[in-house]
Enzyme design. Structure first.
Site, PDB file in Angstrom:
ATOM      1  N   GLY A  18       0.814  -1.214   0.000  1.00  0.00           N
ATOM      2  CA  GLY A  18       0.000   0.000   0.000  1.00  0.00           C
ATOM      3  C   GLY A  18       0.838   1.250   0.000  1.00  0.00           C
ATOM      4  N   GLU A 140      -3.876  -2.301  -6.356  1.00  0.00           N
ATOM      5  CA  GLU A 140      -3.099  -3.163  -5.462  1.00  0.00           C
ATOM      6  C   GLU A 140      -3.898  -4.428  -5.172  1.00  0.00           C
ATOM      7  OE1 GLU A 140      -1.764  -3.318  -0.765  1.00  0.00           O
ATOM      8  OE2 GLU A 140      -2.395  -1.402  -1.641  1.00  0.00           O
ATOM      9  N   LYS A 189      16.759 -16.214  -3.435  1.00  0.00           N
ATOM     10  CA  LYS A 189      15.940 -17.363  -3.772  1.00  0.00           C
ATOM     11  C   LYS A 189      14.447 -17.165  -3.464  1.00  0.00           C
ATOM     12  CE  LYS A 189      17.617 -20.600  -5.140  1.00  0.00           C
ATOM     13  NZ  LYS A 189      17.931 -20.973  -6.548  1.00  0.00           N
ATOM     14  N   PRO A 190      14.069 -16.560  -2.301  1.00  0.00           N
ATOM     15  CA  PRO A 190      12.637 -16.329  -2.064  1.00  0.00           C
ATOM     16  C   PRO A 190      11.979 -15.501  -3.169  1.00  0.00           C
ATOM     17  CG  PRO A 190      13.854 -16.042  -0.031  1.00  0.00           C
ATOM     18  CD  PRO A 190      14.879 -16.163  -1.123  1.00  0.00           C
ATOM     19  N   GLN A 192      12.976 -15.367  -6.310  1.00  0.00           N
ATOM     20  CA  GLN A 192      12.885 -16.234  -7.496  1.00  0.00           C
ATOM     21  C   GLN A 192      11.673 -17.145  -7.411  1.00  0.00           C
ATOM     22  OE1 GLN A 192      16.646 -18.253  -8.408  1.00  0.00           O
ATOM     23  NE2 GLN A 192      17.734 -16.647  -7.279  1.00  0.00           N
ATOM     24  N   CYS A 381     -14.353  11.053  18.574  1.00  0.00           N
ATOM     25  CA  CYS A 381     -15.440  10.072  18.542  1.00  0.00           C
ATOM     26  C   CYS A 381     -15.762   9.596  19.964  1.00  0.00           C
ATOM     27  CB  CYS A 381     -15.085   8.923  17.607  1.00  0.00           C
ATOM     28  SG  CYS A 381     -16.529   7.943  17.104  1.00  0.00           S
ATOM     29  N   GLY A 383     -13.787   9.362  22.256  1.00  0.00           N
ATOM     30  CA  GLY A 383     -13.056  10.293  23.106  1.00  0.00           C
ATOM     31  C   GLY A 383     -13.896  11.502  23.473  1.00  0.00           C
ATOM     32  N   HIS A 507     -14.104  12.163  12.830  1.00  0.00           N
ATOM     33  CA  HIS A 507     -12.730  11.660  12.749  1.00  0.00           C
ATOM     34  C   HIS A 507     -11.864  12.599  11.905  1.00  0.00           C
ATOM     35  CE1 HIS A 507     -13.214   7.641  14.588  1.00  0.00           C
ATOM     36  NE2 HIS A 507     -14.467   7.791  14.210  1.00  0.00           N
ATOM     37  N   GLU A 509      -8.741  12.825  11.745  1.00  0.00           N
ATOM     38  CA  GLU A 509      -7.506  12.187  11.259  1.00  0.00           C
ATOM     39  C   GLU A 509      -7.633  11.684   9.831  1.00  0.00           C
ATOM     40  OE1 GLU A 509      -9.704   8.768  13.446  1.00  0.00           O
ATOM     41  OE2 GLU A 509      -9.567  10.962  13.506  1.00  0.00           O
TER      42      GLU A 509
END
Length: 544
Positions: A18, A140, A189-190, A192, A381, A383, A507, A509
């Site tokens: 992400g 994604e 190798k991982p 590959q 919220c 809070g 919210h 944020e």
């Protein structure tokens, strides 16, 4: 025609698909391209709204009320393209849509199968983001290559490239190149094996972004290129960032990923413009102040549960040129050990949202500590609801004030269920969600922060302040600084007599960006800086 970039992950989960996708989107935008972002998640839940934050992290809410994966928070913080419910789909949503069509007889009695019906549905949701106003769609794919639940999505993007033409699509595979201390070397190798699994599905990656602790030598890059069938300049090193996630775009630029993508897709782009981003990193690296903020939450030990909170605090710190030490404090620990012991040294206290009764009394205790000790406080919220409960108990004289979410028989339900929620029985997408307008009191701290008397903020809650108590709270000094336009719902409460005490039902944020911090978080951190400065100025120095 819109170009499509598909980002897959291999070897292990939590590599940062992400963040890498968001960083690439930001770089392409800074080249003048119009970018849209999308996340396809392989879990069967219809949406993340009912999932535990311990398992899934925070639920990120969009303007249109969609409850989405937390990676969409990265997308919004790094890019400017609009995100909608079409930006996040789960296996559950895909199958639900196909089953509903089958029940409606849309398939005319045919046998409904993963191929072509499920894969066709996946391709249709990818196409939704394309259009004349979009240059690039970055999609994604959640999960890890090799997971059985990811197979329909991988098959769908393989088919999609065939449908629109391979030259219209780019496959980026994010993988891990681990360092083994005993051997003192990186192991390819991982990577590959991971690319081998992808090629078995029929997808040949065009670019490999290799997460690593240490730099990848040219010999190792040549080995990866040879065995994974990609050009050596398409093996991109992405080293771990100890300082800040906002360094990731510059790391990709250093490895010329943006130029590689533009060339490979034949995009017409402007020269890269990163002055604002470089200035941001300069301020981040050269703070003028150092402060501490306590985040007192129910899920504090799980960083991703409050991902946007922590990022928004960082954004505010950048704007105030402050380095912030965040203390992740379990609200249950405050109940057991006391606020004085756990919160005494902090310059600011933030109490975020959450659901369920556990730890609520610890949040109330933390808020009382902030209020009585004149510590800058921001409630979000739950809070805000806890701030109302605390004020009701200790200032208004309602000793048993509570929320009906936690005590249905409380004699003083200062927080109660929204009227529109009383007959809701289904979970998932049924709360008060998304962007909602509000109006602010002219002389309030909130209005000063926003520089406006109206706002639009994102919500996610079922409970609200009980207006039957509004007059009594006002008489004891609580200011209702923001409401819904009709005045029916309380959005913001403040204490004018306190140095900085603001609590909001929404919210903030979710609308904070590194280059554009949310005004309330910005002013909250600014108040914490002033408190620290005052404490430093008045500190008594011991005699020698």
């Amino acid at each position: 025609m819109t170009k499509h970039i598909f980002v897959t992950g291999g070897v292990v989960s939590s590599l940062g698909k992400g963040l890498t996708s968001a960083s690439l989107g930001m770089l392409l935008e800074q080249h003048g391209l119009r970018v849209r972002m999308q996340k396809l998640d392989p879990y069967i839940n219809v949406d993340p709204g009912t999932m535990s934050p311990y398992q899934h992290g925070e639920v990120y809410v969009l303007d249109d009320g969609s409850e989405t994966d937390l990676d969409l928070g990265h997308y919004e913080r790094f890019t400017s393209g609009p995100l909608t419910r079409d930006s996040n789909y789960t296996t559950g949503q895909i199958y639900l849509s196909v089953i509903e069509k089958e029940r409606q007889g849309r398939f005319l009695g045919k046998t409904v199968q993963v191929i072509p019906h499920i894969t066709n549905e996946i391709k249709s949701v990818i196409r939704k983001l394309g259009g004349d106003d979009v240059d690039v769609v970055i999609t994604e794919i959640g999960g890890t290559v090799g997971d059985i639940e990811s197979l329909p999505f991988l098959e769908a993007i393989r088919q999609f490239a065939q449908d629109v033409g391979r030259q219209q699509c780019l496959f980026i595979h994010l993988t891990l190149v681990p360092y083994l201390k005993a051997a003192d070397e990186l192991k390819t190798k991982p990577t590959q094996h991971s690319v081998g699994q992808l090629r078995e599905i029929g997808i040949q990656p065009d670019v490999l972004v290799c997460r690593c602790e240490r730099g990848i030598s040219r010999d190792d890059r040549e080995k990866i290129a040879l065995f994974c069938n990609v050009p050596i300049d398409a093996v991109i090193e992405e080293r771990d960032k100890d300082f800040s996630i906002y360094e990731v775009p510059l790391s990709l630029v250093d490895n010329q990923l943006d130029e590689l993508v533009i060339k490979r897709l034949g995009l017409v782009a402007k020269p890269l413009e990163l002055h604002a981003w470089l200035d941001l990193l300069h301020r981040l690296r050269n703070p003028q102040h150092e402060i501490s903020i306590a985040v007192v939450g129910k899920y504090a030990e799980h960083r991703d549960a409050y991902k946007s909170i922590y990022e928004a605090i960082d954004h505010a710190g950048i704007s105030q040129q402050a380095q912030i030490r965040i203390g992740r404090i379990q609200s249950g620990d405050v109940e057991r050990e006391g606020a004085e012991r756990l919160l005494g040294g902090y310059d600011g206290i933030l109490v975020p949202g959450g659901f369920g009764e556990r730890g609520v009394e610890g949040k109330v205790d933390a808020i009382q500590f902030a209020r009585t000790r004149s510590i800058p406080f921001l409630g979000i919220c739950l809070g805000m609801q806890c701030a109302v409960i605390e004020f009701g108990r200790n200032q208004v004289g309602l000793s048993k004030a509570h929320s009906t979410e936690f005590d249905k028989n409380t004699p003083d339900p200062v927080i109660c269920l929204l009227d529109e929620q009383r007959n809701v029985t289904r979970v998932g997408g049924t709360m008060r969600l998304g962007n909602q307008p509000g109006v602010l009191t002219a002389d309030s701290r909130a209005a000063a922060a926003y520089g406006s008397d109206s706002i639009n903020e994102r919500h996610r809650h079922r409970y609200e302040f009980n207006n039957d108590y509004r007059q009594r709270f006002e008489e004891h000094g609580l200011r209702f600084a923001g409401t819904s336009p009709d005045g029916a719902l309380v959005e913001i409460v403040e204490l004018p007599a306190h140095p900085w005490f603001v609590a909001v039902q929404y919210h903030p944020e979710f609308k904070s960006k590194p280059l554009l911090p949310h005004p309330l978080l910005r002013d909250f951190v600014g108040a914490a800086v002033r408190r620290r400065h005052h404490r430093d100025q008045t500190a008594v120095r011991p005699e020698k």
